[in-house]
Write an enzyme that holds these catalytic residues in place. Structure first.
Site, mmCIF file in Angstrom:
data_model
loop_
_atom_site.group_PDB
_atom_site.id
_atom_site.type_symbol
_atom_site.label_atom_id
_atom_site.label_comp_id
_atom_site.label_asym_id
_atom_site.label_seq_id
_atom_site.Cartn_x
_atom_site.Cartn_y
_atom_site.Cartn_z
ATOM 1 C CG ASP A 1 -10.889 -16.072 -42.960
ATOM 2 O OD1 ASP A 1 -9.923 -16.173 -43.448
ATOM 3 O OD2 ASP A 1 -11.292 -16.064 -41.875
ATOM 4 C CE1 TYR B 1 -3.277 -28.524 -39.842
ATOM 5 C CE2 TYR B 1 -1.090 -29.691 -39.937
ATOM 6 C CZ TYR B 1 -1.929 -28.498 -40.209
ATOM 7 O OH TYR B 1 -1.621 -27.566 -41.182
ATOM 8 C CB VAL C 1 -14.999 -23.752 -45.692
ATOM 9 C CG1 VAL C 1 -14.453 -22.297 -46.274
ATOM 10 C CG2 VAL C 1 -14.111 -24.202 -44.641
ATOM 11 C CB ALA D 1 6.838 -17.838 -38.985
HETATM 12 N N1 NAD Z 1 1.640 -22.287 -41.331
HETATM 13 C C1 NAD Z 1 2.070 -23.486 -41.573
HETATM 14 O O1 NAD Z 1 3.181 -23.746 -41.053
HETATM 15 C C2 NAD Z 1 1.663 -24.611 -42.433
HETATM 16 C C3 NAD Z 1 2.278 -25.632 -42.781
HETATM 17 C C4 NAD Z 1 1.259 -26.688 -43.554
HETATM 18 C C5 NAD Z 1 0.099 -26.264 -43.900
HETATM 19 N N2 NAD Z 1 -0.488 -25.298 -43.647
HETATM 20 C C6 NAD Z 1 -1.960 -25.162 -43.967
HETATM 21 O O2 NAD Z 1 -2.058 -23.960 -44.702
HETATM 22 C C7 NAD Z 1 -3.436 -23.265 -44.545
HETATM 23 C C8 NAD Z 1 -3.239 -21.886 -44.368
HETATM 24 O O3 NAD Z 1 -2.692 -21.738 -43.047
HETATM 25 P P1 NAD Z 1 -1.999 -20.410 -42.338
HETATM 26 O O4 NAD Z 1 -0.884 -20.766 -41.817
HETATM 27 O O5 NAD Z 1 -1.799 -19.396 -43.385
HETATM 28 O O6 NAD Z 1 -3.087 -20.221 -40.998
HETATM 29 P P2 NAD Z 1 -3.790 -18.965 -40.753
HETATM 30 O O7 NAD Z 1 -4.321 -19.432 -39.360
HETATM 31 O O8 NAD Z 1 -2.900 -17.479 -40.640
HETATM 32 O O9 NAD Z 1 -5.069 -18.645 -41.677
HETATM 33 C C9 NAD Z 1 -5.944 -19.517 -41.817
HETATM 34 C C10 NAD Z 1 -7.222 -18.791 -42.068
HETATM 35 O O10 NAD Z 1 -8.350 -19.785 -42.183
HETATM 36 C C11 NAD Z 1 -9.569 -19.177 -41.658
HETATM 37 N N3 NAD Z 1 -10.640 -20.282 -41.301
HETATM 38 C C12 NAD Z 1 -10.257 -21.232 -40.350
HETATM 39 N N4 NAD Z 1 -11.430 -21.918 -40.349
HETATM 40 C C13 NAD Z 1 -12.201 -21.626 -41.180
HETATM 41 C C14 NAD Z 1 -13.395 -21.963 -41.607
HETATM 42 N N5 NAD Z 1 -14.239 -23.141 -41.078
HETATM 43 N N6 NAD Z 1 -14.234 -21.093 -42.482
HETATM 44 C C15 NAD Z 1 -13.504 -20.163 -42.865
HETATM 45 N N7 NAD Z 1 -12.330 -19.707 -42.698
HETATM 46 C C16 NAD Z 1 -11.726 -20.418 -41.868
HETATM 47 C C17 NAD Z 1 -8.921 -18.365 -40.405
HETATM 48 O O11 NAD Z 1 -10.011 -17.260 -40.020
HETATM 49 C C18 NAD Z 1 -7.758 -17.753 -40.955
HETATM 50 O O12 NAD Z 1 -7.905 -16.365 -41.474
HETATM 51 C C19 NAD Z 1 -4.079 -24.240 -43.693
HETATM 52 O O13 NAD Z 1 -5.028 -25.194 -44.252
HETATM 53 C C20 NAD Z 1 -2.854 -24.822 -42.682
HETATM 54 O O14 NAD Z 1 -3.415 -25.876 -42.133
HETATM 55 C C21 NAD Z 1 -0.016 -24.089 -43.043
#
Ligand code: NAD
Length: 249
Positions: free
Chosen positions: A32, A146, A55, A180
């Site tokens: 992360d 997105y 990443v 959430a």
């Molecule tokens: N929460 C939702 O409703 C939802 C729905 C559909 C898809 N997603 C996808 O699920 C995945 C996880 O999302 P989440 O909701 O747990 O979000 P979150 O923000 O809680 O966690 C995402 C994590 O990724 C890290 N991160 C972001 N960019 C980064 C980078 N360039 N390099 C390294 N680390 C990085 C952040 O620091 C964070 O810890 C994402 O790809 C998101 O698009 C989430």
């Protein structure tokens, strides 16, 4: 012992995935770019390899490959979960905002999977799971960057599955519905939350653990003949047309 690297694992869906794999007996590496949050997550994951890095930066990906090679010498699972969300109208989406989303959501999984291909192939073939979104399955307002990044990631998943199958590597996607997490709560206004409830047969948000279960199934040997698929863990969002609010009233 099976090993997996989960990106974006400092919190949310990534952390739940890492905890699920750890409980199932896997050795995990977590990556992360949020160092302090990652250090807190590491307290919940004894013996995890902790990698602070972005990443979307080739040098950080190369460093992660070196660390995993040195510590584990193998990789059975890669979860490209790190993602960013930025919702806004097309006319307000500057090129910088567009690029910021594409860098993490699309460049990241390309670079990470390419960087780890040799290690994944070394022991007969591992598995990759890319985290897309229902916003990549159906278009909606405010998601020009997105939604496009996630639809492109779904196609990248298919490209990777077709080509890396030769090496025994399976590549699938999980498209989560709303959960959430911090990411979602930053962009889900009360109107968006209500709209999701209206569009979901299960009429609720999912949990991090429900998404992690789908991811960890696709990583596991139980999915040994499954590749090139996008599994929507979405409470029925993709299946739904019009009519749910009318049915409920
Ligand atoms: N929460 C939702 O409703 C939802 C729905 C559909 C898809 N997603 C996808 O699920 C995945 C996880 O999302 P989440 O909701 O747990 O979000 P979150 O923000 O809680 O966690 C995402 C994590 O990724 C890290 N991160 C972001 N960019 C980064 C980078 N360039 N390099 C390294 N680390 C990085 C952040 O620091 C964070 O810890 C994402 O790809 C998101 O698009 C989430």
């Amino acid at each position: 012992m099976k090993t997996a690297l989960i990106t974006g694992a400092a919190r949310g869906i990534g952390l739940a995935t890492a905890r699920g794999l750890h409980e199932a007996g896997w050795q995990v590496a977590v990556m992360d770019w949020d160092g302090p949050e990652l250090a807190k997550a590491a307290d919940l994951l004894p013996e995890a390899l902790v990698i602070e890095g972005d990443v979307s930066k080739p040098q950080d990906v190369a460093a992660a490959v070196a660390e995993v090679t040195e510590r584990f010498g193998r990789l059975d699972g890669l979860v490209n979960n790190a993602g960013v969300a930025d919702f806004g109208p097309i006319r307000d989406t500057t090129f910088e905002r567009w690029r910021r989303v594409m860098e993490t959501n699309l460049d990241g999984p390309f670079l990470m999977t390419q960087g780890f291909t040799d290690l994944l192939a070394a022991d007969g073939g591992g598995a990759v799971v890319n985290i897309t979104s229902i916003s990549g399955l159906r278009a909606s307002t405010l998601r020009v960057a997105y939604g496009t990044s996630k639809a492109a990631l779904a196609q990248l998943t298919l490209q990777q599955a077709v080509e890396l199958g030769e090496l025994g590597i399976r590549v699938n996607g999980v498209a989560p519905g709303p959960v959430a997490t911090k990411l979602a709560m930053a962009v889900h206004s009360p109107e968006i939350i209500a709209a999701y409830h209206d569009a979901l047969p299960l009429n609720r948000y999912g949990s991090e653990d429900e998404i992690a279960a789908a991811i960890n199934f696709l990583l596991s040997d139980k999915a040994s003949f499954i590749t090139g698929q996008i599994l929507a863990a979405d409470g029925g969002f993709e299946a739904t047309g019009i009519g749910l609010p009318a049915l409920r009233s």
